[in-house]
Design a protein around this motif. Structure first.
Motif, mmCIF file in Angstrom:
data_model
loop_
_atom_site.group_PDB
_atom_site.id
_atom_site.type_symbol
_atom_site.label_atom_id
_atom_site.label_comp_id
_atom_site.label_asym_id
_atom_site.label_seq_id
_atom_site.Cartn_x
_atom_site.Cartn_y
_atom_site.Cartn_z
ATOM 1 N N VAL A 71 0.851 -1.198 0.000
ATOM 2 C CA VAL A 71 0.000 0.000 0.000
ATOM 3 C C VAL A 71 0.885 1.246 0.000
ATOM 4 N N GLY A 72 0.338 2.325 -0.555
ATOM 5 C CA GLY A 72 1.026 3.612 -0.506
ATOM 6 C C GLY A 72 2.304 3.673 -1.314
ATOM 7 N N LEU A 73 2.404 2.895 -2.390
ATOM 8 C CA LEU A 73 3.617 2.957 -3.206
ATOM 9 C C LEU A 73 3.693 4.311 -3.897
ATOM 10 N N GLN A 74 4.892 4.872 -3.927
ATOM 11 C CA GLN A 74 5.091 6.193 -4.529
ATOM 12 C C GLN A 74 5.546 6.039 -5.972
ATOM 13 N N PRO A 75 5.079 6.958 -6.839
ATOM 14 C CA PRO A 75 5.560 6.921 -8.217
ATOM 15 C C PRO A 75 7.074 7.093 -8.250
ATOM 16 N N THR A 76 7.723 6.518 -9.229
ATOM 17 C CA THR A 76 9.170 6.679 -9.376
ATOM 18 C C THR A 76 9.444 7.845 -10.330
ATOM 19 N N ARG A 77 10.706 8.276 -10.365
ATOM 20 C CA ARG A 77 11.061 9.358 -11.299
ATOM 21 C C ARG A 77 10.705 8.964 -12.725
ATOM 22 N N ASP A 135 7.695 -2.381 -13.140
ATOM 23 C CA ASP A 135 8.034 -3.096 -14.368
ATOM 24 C C ASP A 135 8.033 -2.108 -15.537
ATOM 25 N N THR A 136 9.206 -1.696 -15.992
ATOM 26 C CA THR A 136 9.271 -0.719 -17.084
ATOM 27 C C THR A 136 9.347 -1.465 -18.419
ATOM 28 N N PRO A 137 8.790 -0.857 -19.467
ATOM 29 C CA PRO A 137 8.774 -1.538 -20.756
ATOM 30 C C PRO A 137 10.174 -1.733 -21.348
ATOM 31 N N ILE A 138 11.097 -0.844 -21.009
ATOM 32 C CA ILE A 138 12.442 -0.947 -21.577
ATOM 33 C C ILE A 138 13.495 -0.800 -20.496
ATOM 34 N N GLY A 139 14.628 -1.434 -20.690
ATOM 35 C CA GLY A 139 15.754 -1.260 -19.771
ATOM 36 C C GLY A 139 15.506 -1.913 -18.424
ATOM 37 N N TYR A 140 16.225 -1.422 -17.434
ATOM 38 C CA TYR A 140 16.115 -1.991 -16.086
ATOM 39 C C TYR A 140 14.810 -1.580 -15.435
ATOM 40 N N ASP A 141 14.240 -2.485 -14.646
ATOM 41 C CA ASP A 141 13.042 -2.123 -13.905
ATOM 42 C C ASP A 141 13.407 -1.127 -12.802
ATOM 43 N N ASP A 142 12.420 -0.333 -12.424
ATOM 44 C CA ASP A 142 12.616 0.777 -11.513
ATOM 45 C C ASP A 142 12.447 0.337 -10.063
ATOM 46 N N PHE A 143 13.425 0.616 -9.222
ATOM 47 C CA PHE A 143 13.310 0.324 -7.786
ATOM 48 C C PHE A 143 12.287 1.273 -7.159
ATOM 49 N N VAL A 144 11.379 0.728 -6.348
ATOM 50 C CA VAL A 144 10.351 1.553 -5.699
ATOM 51 C C VAL A 144 10.584 1.630 -4.195
ATOM 52 N N ALA A 145 10.734 0.485 -3.543
ATOM 53 C CA ALA A 145 10.860 0.469 -2.082
ATOM 54 C C ALA A 145 11.388 -0.891 -1.653
ATOM 55 N N ASN A 146 11.952 -0.946 -0.442
ATOM 56 C CA ASN A 146 12.334 -2.259 0.069
ATOM 57 C C ASN A 146 12.283 -2.278 1.583
ATOM 58 N N CYS A 147 12.385 -3.467 2.132
ATOM 59 C CA CYS A 147 12.370 -3.627 3.572
ATOM 60 C C CYS A 147 13.151 -4.893 3.899
ATOM 61 N N THR A 148 13.945 -4.825 4.962
ATOM 62 C CA THR A 148 14.783 -5.950 5.361
ATOM 63 C C THR A 148 14.328 -6.456 6.726
#
Length: 117
Positions: A16-22, A85-98
């Motif tokens: 929930v609450g994922l932020q758009p990436t650049r 999941d971006t259509p081209i190139g590397y997928d975009d990092f959004v968030a993580n948790c350890t």
């Protein structure tokens, strides 16, 4: 720190609450819908990927309810990462948790399962 040996089962419920990436904001200038992500979640144990959810289209609050199992030897930590999941190139990092196994084991109690966010 306590290490974990055994079978790990991880269930990814929702995000929930994922932020758009650049990247997604840059493309939203042309198409409004691009502020919504196409997110998926990866599950890694000590930097080794053990699972990846499906990609959900155009949502910043995806529901997955997907389960992954792994046999772990001397496990230190679990990392959950969200990517767009971006259509081209590397997928975009959004968030993580350890999550550290020793914290999970300490709070798991007799049921040997831990539920958290």
């Amino acid at each position: 720190a306590m290490k974990f040996n055994g079978d790990l089962k991880v269930r990814i419920g929702e995000a929930v609450g994922l932020q758009p990436t650049r990247w997604s904001l840059r493309h939203s200038l042309f198409r409004k819908g691009y502020q919504l992500l196409d997110p998926y979640v990866t599950v890694s144990v000590d930097q080794v990927r053990v699972g990846q959810t499906s990609t959900k289209q155009k949502t910043n609050k995806p529901t997955y309810n997907e389960e992954f199992s792994a046999t772990v030897t001397d496990g230190h930590q679990i990392e959950l990462s969200v990517f767009h999941d971006t259509p081209i190139g590397y997928d975009d990092f959004v968030a993580n948790c350890t999550l550290h196994f020793h914290d999970l084991l300490r709070s798991a109690g007799p049921s040997d399962s831990f539920e958290g966010w």
